[in-house]
Design a protein around this motif. Sequence first.
Motif, PDB file in Angstrom:
ATOM      1  N   LYS A  71      -4.482   6.679  -1.092  1.00 36.83           N
ATOM      2  CA  LYS A  71      -4.762   5.434  -0.375  1.00 36.83           C
ATOM      3  C   LYS A  71      -4.843   5.681   1.136  1.00 36.83           C
TER       4      LYS A  71
ATOM      5  N   LYS B  78       3.051   1.630   5.486  1.00 35.37           N
ATOM      6  CA  LYS B  78       4.323   1.336   4.832  1.00 35.37           C
ATOM      7  C   LYS B  78       4.912   2.602   4.224  1.00 35.37           C
TER       8      LYS B  78
ATOM      9  N   ASP C 192       1.746  -1.569   7.405  1.00 38.26           N
ATOM     10  CA  ASP C 192       2.952  -2.286   7.816  1.00 38.26           C
ATOM     11  C   ASP C 192       2.672  -3.142   9.040  1.00 38.26           C
TER      12      ASP C 192
ATOM     13  N   THR D   3       3.576   5.181   1.075  1.00 37.13           N
ATOM     14  CA  THR D   3       2.129   5.066   0.858  1.00 37.13           C
ATOM     15  C   THR D   3       1.587   6.364   0.260  1.00 37.13           C
TER      16      THR D   3
ATOM     17  N   GLU E 162      -4.914  -5.196   9.100  1.00 32.93           N
ATOM     18  CA  GLU E 162      -3.516  -5.594   8.989  1.00 32.93           C
ATOM     19  C   GLU E 162      -3.187  -6.196   7.633  1.00 32.93           C
ATOM     20  N   SER E 163      -4.183  -6.725   6.975  1.00 33.66           N
ATOM     21  CA  SER E 163      -3.955  -7.367   5.667  1.00 33.66           C
ATOM     22  C   SER E 163      -3.915  -6.375   4.513  1.00 33.66           C
ATOM     23  N   LEU E 164      -4.261  -5.120   4.793  1.00 34.38           N
ATOM     24  CA  LEU E 164      -4.274  -4.129   3.724  1.00 34.38           C
ATOM     25  C   LEU E 164      -2.873  -3.906   3.169  1.00 34.38           C
ATOM     26  N   GLU E 165      -2.799  -3.656   1.882  1.00 34.56           N
ATOM     27  CA  GLU E 165      -1.517  -3.513   1.187  1.00 34.56           C
ATOM     28  C   GLU E 165      -0.653  -2.395   1.754  1.00 34.56           C
ATOM     29  N   ILE E 166      -1.277  -1.311   2.225  1.00 35.20           N
ATOM     30  CA  ILE E 166      -0.513  -0.137   2.669  1.00 35.20           C
ATOM     31  C   ILE E 166      -0.138  -0.196   4.141  1.00 35.20           C
TER      32      ILE E 166
END
Length: 334
Positions: free
Chosen positions: A13, A6, A60, A9, A54-58
């Motif tokens: 991270k 994203k 997209d 970022t 894919e579920s990681l906050e950073i």
Amino acid sequence: MIVVLKPGTGAEKKEKLIQWLEHQGMRVHISDGDYQTVLGIIGDASRLDLDLVESLEIVDKVSRVTEPFKCCNRKFHPEDMVVSAGGVPVGGGHFAMIAGPCSVETEEQILTVAKAVKAAGADLLRGGAFKPRTSPYDFSGLKARGLELLRIARAETGLPIVTELMDIRDLELFSDVDVIQVGARNMQNFDLLRELGHCDKPILLKRGLANTLRELLMSAEYIMAGGNEQVILCERGIRTFADYTRNTLDLSAVPVLHELSHLPVIVDPSHATGLSRLVPSMAMAGVAAGADGLMIEVHNDPIHALCDGAQSLRPEEYAKLSEKVRQIRKVVTA
């Protein structure tokens, strides 16, 4: 596999994710763009939990790359690659004119041609010191002496030099060469390609006489997988049923390669046609097709050339063509 991060970022991270991926046995190719970062994951992606990534906050989005070539894939590197060829930028909007004789014959010859193409606006000097020839009885180059003469021409004109390497055993002789060319006959010399992957010089990789674009990109992959990302692709014509030209120039290769890969693509109309009178038309067509440069053979006395005189332009012909190329470039880039 491609992992797009994203926008915004943080570096910490991003680095943690890269370290985790590498701990899973993956190689990570990082492409930092103006607005987002793309991580190209090379390795057995079946070992990764894609849903977790894919579920990681950073993150997209995550997508798979089905093509066998990874390092030279535009999906891994969305922005155009700019290769520094002896200080001359190639690709990413930078157009390069490469010109010179098929083979280096004498000091007078290479200096005459080098000065002429320099005056006409050439950016790099080409010249063969080691020449692959179909017949063992044909002139096959001056070898080390040819490289020495190229260096003299570079000192006189300031033009970086491009010349072909045929054998790994000669690599040490090329330590002072600006761009190493891999010719059509060596496009699938995988031992040579692997070795060039460990050097720090730009590589000009020519398409083989009967090779597909996928095979060309896989050859580029051999070089890039070794760590050398400075690769320039060259369309130089392929062998077809045509019987009035030396080869058939596949101009569709230029936009297709740009679509598939971020690497610069240049066109060699001299080897493609084999006839000097056809070179200007095909050179201009290559520019219109979106090529990042041209490689053109120029000789001060084509009739008496020791190699490929029939396809070589005279210096005055090259000067006229260079001006036409500049005009077409204005239209193409407008």
